[in-house]
Write a protein that holds these residues in place. Structure first.
Motif, PDB file in Angstrom:
ATOM      1  N   ASN A 305       0.854  -1.191   0.000  1.00  0.00           N
ATOM      2  CA  ASN A 305       0.000   0.000   0.000  1.00  0.00           C
ATOM      3  C   ASN A 305       0.890   1.241   0.000  1.00  0.00           C
ATOM      4  O   ASN A 305       0.919   1.986   0.960  1.00  0.00           O
ATOM      5  N   GLU A 306       1.642   1.433  -1.081  1.00  0.00           N
ATOM      6  CA  GLU A 306       2.546   2.582  -1.193  1.00  0.00           C
ATOM      7  C   GLU A 306       3.478   2.659   0.017  1.00  0.00           C
ATOM      8  O   GLU A 306       3.630   3.701   0.653  1.00  0.00           O
ATOM      9  N   ILE A 307       4.103   1.555   0.344  1.00  0.00           N
ATOM     10  CA  ILE A 307       4.978   1.483   1.511  1.00  0.00           C
ATOM     11  C   ILE A 307       6.415   1.752   1.078  1.00  0.00           C
ATOM     12  O   ILE A 307       6.974   1.031   0.247  1.00  0.00           O
ATOM     13  N   THR A 308       6.999   2.785   1.640  1.00  0.00           N
ATOM     14  CA  THR A 308       8.352   3.190   1.273  1.00  0.00           C
ATOM     15  C   THR A 308       9.387   2.351   2.015  1.00  0.00           C
ATOM     16  O   THR A 308       9.252   2.078   3.206  1.00  0.00           O
ATOM     17  N   ILE A 309      10.415   1.962   1.289  1.00  0.00           N
ATOM     18  CA  ILE A 309      11.533   1.232   1.897  1.00  0.00           C
ATOM     19  C   ILE A 309      12.393   2.227   2.663  1.00  0.00           C
ATOM     20  O   ILE A 309      12.900   3.190   2.089  1.00  0.00           O
ATOM     21  N   THR A 310      12.543   2.018   3.959  1.00  0.00           N
ATOM     22  CA  THR A 310      13.418   2.861   4.775  1.00  0.00           C
ATOM     23  C   THR A 310      14.293   1.981   5.652  1.00  0.00           C
ATOM     24  O   THR A 310      13.939   0.834   5.953  1.00  0.00           O
ATOM     25  N   GLY A 311      15.410   2.530   6.081  1.00  0.00           N
ATOM     26  CA  GLY A 311      16.339   1.783   6.932  1.00  0.00           C
ATOM     27  C   GLY A 311      15.723   1.302   8.231  1.00  0.00           C
ATOM     28  O   GLY A 311      15.827   0.113   8.569  1.00  0.00           O
ATOM     29  N   PRO A 312      15.079   2.189   9.013  1.00  0.00           N
ATOM     30  CA  PRO A 312      14.481   1.735  10.274  1.00  0.00           C
ATOM     31  C   PRO A 312      13.429   0.652  10.082  1.00  0.00           C
ATOM     32  O   PRO A 312      13.308  -0.252  10.915  1.00  0.00           O
ATOM     33  N   ARG A 313      12.661   0.714   9.005  1.00  0.00           N
ATOM     34  CA  ARG A 313      11.648  -0.320   8.762  1.00  0.00           C
ATOM     35  C   ARG A 313      12.290  -1.653   8.408  1.00  0.00           C
ATOM     36  O   ARG A 313      11.772  -2.720   8.766  1.00  0.00           O
ATOM     37  N   GLU A 314      13.415  -1.594   7.675  1.00  0.00           N
ATOM     38  CA  GLU A 314      14.068  -2.836   7.271  1.00  0.00           C
ATOM     39  C   GLU A 314      14.634  -3.611   8.453  1.00  0.00           C
ATOM     40  O   GLU A 314      14.948  -4.792   8.315  1.00  0.00           O
ATOM     41  N   VAL A 315      14.753  -2.969   9.601  1.00  0.00           N
ATOM     42  CA  VAL A 315      15.218  -3.665  10.801  1.00  0.00           C
ATOM     43  C   VAL A 315      14.170  -4.657  11.283  1.00  0.00           C
ATOM     44  O   VAL A 315      14.506  -5.718  11.829  1.00  0.00           O
ATOM     45  N   VAL A 316      12.880  -4.361  11.082  1.00  0.00           N
ATOM     46  CA  VAL A 316      11.806  -5.180  11.657  1.00  0.00           C
ATOM     47  C   VAL A 316      11.013  -5.970  10.633  1.00  0.00           C
ATOM     48  O   VAL A 316      10.282  -6.889  10.987  1.00  0.00           O
ATOM     49  N   VAL A 317      11.106  -5.616   9.351  1.00  0.00           N
ATOM     50  CA  VAL A 317      10.411  -6.365   8.298  1.00  0.00           C
ATOM     51  C   VAL A 317      11.345  -6.518   7.109  1.00  0.00           C
ATOM     52  O   VAL A 317      12.373  -5.853   7.012  1.00  0.00           O
ATOM     53  N   ASP A 318      10.977  -7.403   6.197  1.00  0.00           N
ATOM     54  CA  ASP A 318      11.688  -7.548   4.930  1.00  0.00           C
ATOM     55  C   ASP A 318      10.915  -6.825   3.838  1.00  0.00           C
ATOM     56  O   ASP A 318       9.685  -6.734   3.892  1.00  0.00           O
ATOM     57  N   PHE A 319      11.633  -6.314   2.846  1.00  0.00           N
ATOM     58  CA  PHE A 319      11.007  -5.675   1.697  1.00  0.00           C
ATOM     59  C   PHE A 319      11.393  -6.409   0.430  1.00  0.00           C
ATOM     60  O   PHE A 319      12.527  -6.887   0.292  1.00  0.00           O
ATOM     61  N   THR A 320      10.451  -6.486  -0.504  1.00  0.00           N
ATOM     62  CA  THR A 320      10.786  -6.963  -1.838  1.00  0.00           C
ATOM     63  C   THR A 320      11.550  -5.861  -2.574  1.00  0.00           C
ATOM     64  O   THR A 320      11.732  -4.755  -2.049  1.00  0.00           O
TER      65      THR A 320
END
Length: 665
Positions: A305-320
């Protein structure tokens, strides 16, 4: 066959049994001698395992165990791999350290667990607690007691295992984990392994004991997947179904994307709203909010849902990999048209007007001085010069293209007028052309076209910067309630740092995209957010009411957010890249924009319009000044005549009649 309890093996390469083939397990390979670090490591582990087996098994088991384990390590080393043997002593921290070390970052790491039943369950209890799910780690379990259900109870999707469960003294059942249609982890029997004195080791497999994840998730088997969403058109428009009460969607770029993926991979999905309505991230207290929090807590399988890849988020989830790229823009009120009260003066600068006024004031006195000199020195008693006021007034008439009634019979005057008339012609041509352009095409105040313009507008014009709370465009921390990206806060100099210093959180936060776009129209607010969503909302409200900065900043990519260690990440991102490369994402974007094309309550003027009173108000203003001044002079003259008497007034103000020929009217 061997048993070496309470040991965990980390192997980079491990040979496995394949359907229809002979036993190629590394345990069946003979030992080979050699030198070097690999041989020394194998020898050391061999001695350690020998001691452990001696303490826990019979002599015959020890011999077969040492032979089998050493063969496995030797085979792994010969194939360019590595193997570590870790004794389980109540914690898998050493194993986790090995898995995260620089030396073990291969695409697939195999972990062989050979522990007692209670310790095996405890190993997976710690794997669950430490969130060690990873598509690059495969677990192999050798069990004497059936604790498979206890193991499964301490697993999440993302932990892939194969199990060899002892059925009797010479036979093992081989199983592989999978997720069923009801979203439950189960074990599937894929074959068996047995040993006889006459034939040695034998096996039968109806399916591979290990299956590549790209093959596993090429078909989800009709599973019901859960996705977290917020209402965020044009990417995902959601609503509550009146009949079922479920959250449903009928439009949006990501809505079309998810439908295509679901059809391709054979799954259905259920939408769950983030309770706080936010995209989310990690708070200073460690809690995780919004859609990101739901993914991190395994409440849903993914979020798109228009989710931006950010460093802090990548700590807790994985991104495609990202499937949509855009930059951040600054939305501000449309620049107001400049005040037209003095539009007639706009063709020239103040400096030019000053010089023109000075030239007009000087040319009259110059002509008068020439006339006086000629009267006194050349034509004394024959010719008399005109008055200074007449010379000056006629030169003013020439400047404003009203003709010249002065009779210039002397060549000394005519040479001055040659240059003066040409000067007036050039000035008039430039003024008339520029004034036509100025009055026909409106001019506007300086817009906000960059971060530097925004900073100037905040400092000098009272503007306030606004962002959506708990999104990747909220760059601020300090005593603020939330942090996503440190783009501005971490800056020590430059424009990011300067904007951070003037950001006012008391008025700078909005909680939805629509609120941010609407707030721009309520005053001096500059809203920073992604370009597409901001533009499409502005179109609905009348895009001519807004100005979008020409210079964007902070490029960002949108991706699917998945739980850490998600096993279907590779399959999803491969499909996302294919859809984006095929142009389908662009097509769905155009389709959503087309839905609001032409909406928004009118359009801005497309070209020059008729001249209105607004354009000419300065001319009327000057005319009114002239009328008022003339009236004032008349009043002064009347009062002077009243107080001085008619005869004295005429002698003082009217002057005496001149009998000789004069230059003038």
């Amino acid at each position: 066959m061997f048993i070496a309890w309470n040991y965990v093996f980390l192997a980079i390469y491990v040979s496995v049994l394949v359907p229809g083939g002979q036993a190629t397990n590394a345990m069946d390979l003979p030992l080979s001698e050699g030198n070097g670090p690999g041989h020394q490591k194998v020898t050391r582990y061999k001695e350690e395992v020998t001691a452990a087996v001696t303490q826990n098994t019979s002599l015959s088991a020890m011999r077969s165990g040492v032979r089998g384990i050493a063969s496995s390590m030797r085979a792994s080393h010969r194939r360019g791999g590595d193997m570590a043997v870790l004794k389980y002593q109540g914690s898998i921290a050493p194993l986790e350290k090995e898995l995260k070390s620089f030396f073990h970052r291969e695409n697939l790491r195999n972990v062989i667990v050979m522990c007692s039943a209670p310790n095996t369950v405890d190993v997976f209890r710690q794997v669950f607690k430490r969130k060690m799910e990873s598509p690059t780690i495969y677990w192999w379990l050798i069990l004497e007691d059936d604790v498979t259900q206890e193991v499964l109870d301490n697993m999440r999707e993302g932990t892939q295992i194969s199990v060899a469960l002892k059925m009797d003294e010479a036979k093992y059942k081989l199983m592989r984990s999978f997720v069923n249609k009801d979203d439950q982890l189960k074990l599937q029997t894929v074959g068996s392994w047995w040993w006889t004195p006459s034939e040695g080791s034998q096996h039968f497999l109806k399916e591979p004991i290990y299956k590549d994840l790209m093959d596993v998730y090429s078909d989800f088997g009709g599973r019901l997947m859960k996705s977290s969403v917020v209402d965020n058109w044009p990417f995902f428009r959601v609503m509550k179904d009146k009949a079922s009460g479920e959250i449903v969607s009928d439009a949006g770029i990501d809505f079309h994307l998810l439908n295509t993926i679901a059809a391709k991979l054979n799954f259905t999905y259920r939408l769950l709203l983030a309770k706080d309505g936010q995209w989310g991230g990690v708070l200073p207290d460690g809690s995780i909010t919004g859609m990101i929090g739901m993914v991190a807590r395994h409440e849903v399988h993914f979020a798109i849902n228009e989710i931006t890849i950010t460093g802090p988020r990548e700590v807790v989830v994985d991104f495609t990999l990202p499937y949509f790229l855009e930059s951040t823009t600054i939305v501000s009120p449309a620049p107001a048209e400049k005040n037209r009260a003095f539009a007639v003066f706009s063709p020239f600068t103040a400096e030019v007007w000053g010089l023109l006024s000075l030239a007009t004031l000087l040319v009259g006195p110059i002509l008068w001085l020439i006339s006086v000199a000629k009267e006194e020195l050349v034509l004394k008693g024959i010719w008399r010069a005109d008055s200074l006021s007449n010379y000056s007034f006629n030169m003013y008439r020439s400047m404003v293209v009203q003709g010249n009634k002065a009779e210039m019979e002397q060549w000394s005057h005519r040479f001055v007028l040659f240059t003066w008339f040409f000067f007036c012609f050039v000035v008039y041509a430039l003024y008339a052309g520029t004034l036509t352009a100025v009055l026909a095409v409106p001019t506007f105040e300086k817009p906000i076209d960059s971060l530097w313009d925004l900073l100037g507008a905040i400092e000098n014009d009272g503007y306030k910067a606004t962002v959506v709370y708990q999104t990747s465009n909220e760059f601020f921390q300090g005593n603020r309630p939330f942090k996503t990206t440190m783009l501005l806060q971490e800056a020590t100099s430059g424009i990011y740092k300067q904007i951070w210093d003037v950001f006012d959180p008391s008025v700078g936060y909005v909680y939805t995209w629509d609120e941010g776009v609407e707030k721009v129209l309520t005053g001096k607010f500059a809203y920073m957010n992604a370009q597409l969503g901001a533009e499409i909302r502005a179109i609905k409200r009348g895009i001519h009411n807004y100005h979008f900065a020409k210079n964007t900043f902070y490029p960002q990519g949108y991706a699917m957010a998945l739980p850490s260690g998600s096993p279907y990440k590779g399959k999803l991102e491969k499909l996302l890249v294919q859809l984006a490369s095929a142009g389908l994402v662009d097509k769905w974007t155009r389709d959503e924009v087309a839905k609001v094309a032409g909406a928004g309550g009118g359009e801005a003027s497309k070209g020059p319009g008729a001249i209105t009173l607004v354009h000419l108000q300065a001319a009327f203003f000057l005319l009114a000044i002239g009328y008022s001044t003339a009236g004032g002079v008349l009043l002064v003259e009347r009062l002077a005549m009243f107080f001085c008497g008619r005869k004295e007034f005429h002698s003082s103000f009217a002057g005496k009649p001149i009998l000789v020929k004069e230059i003038g009217y």
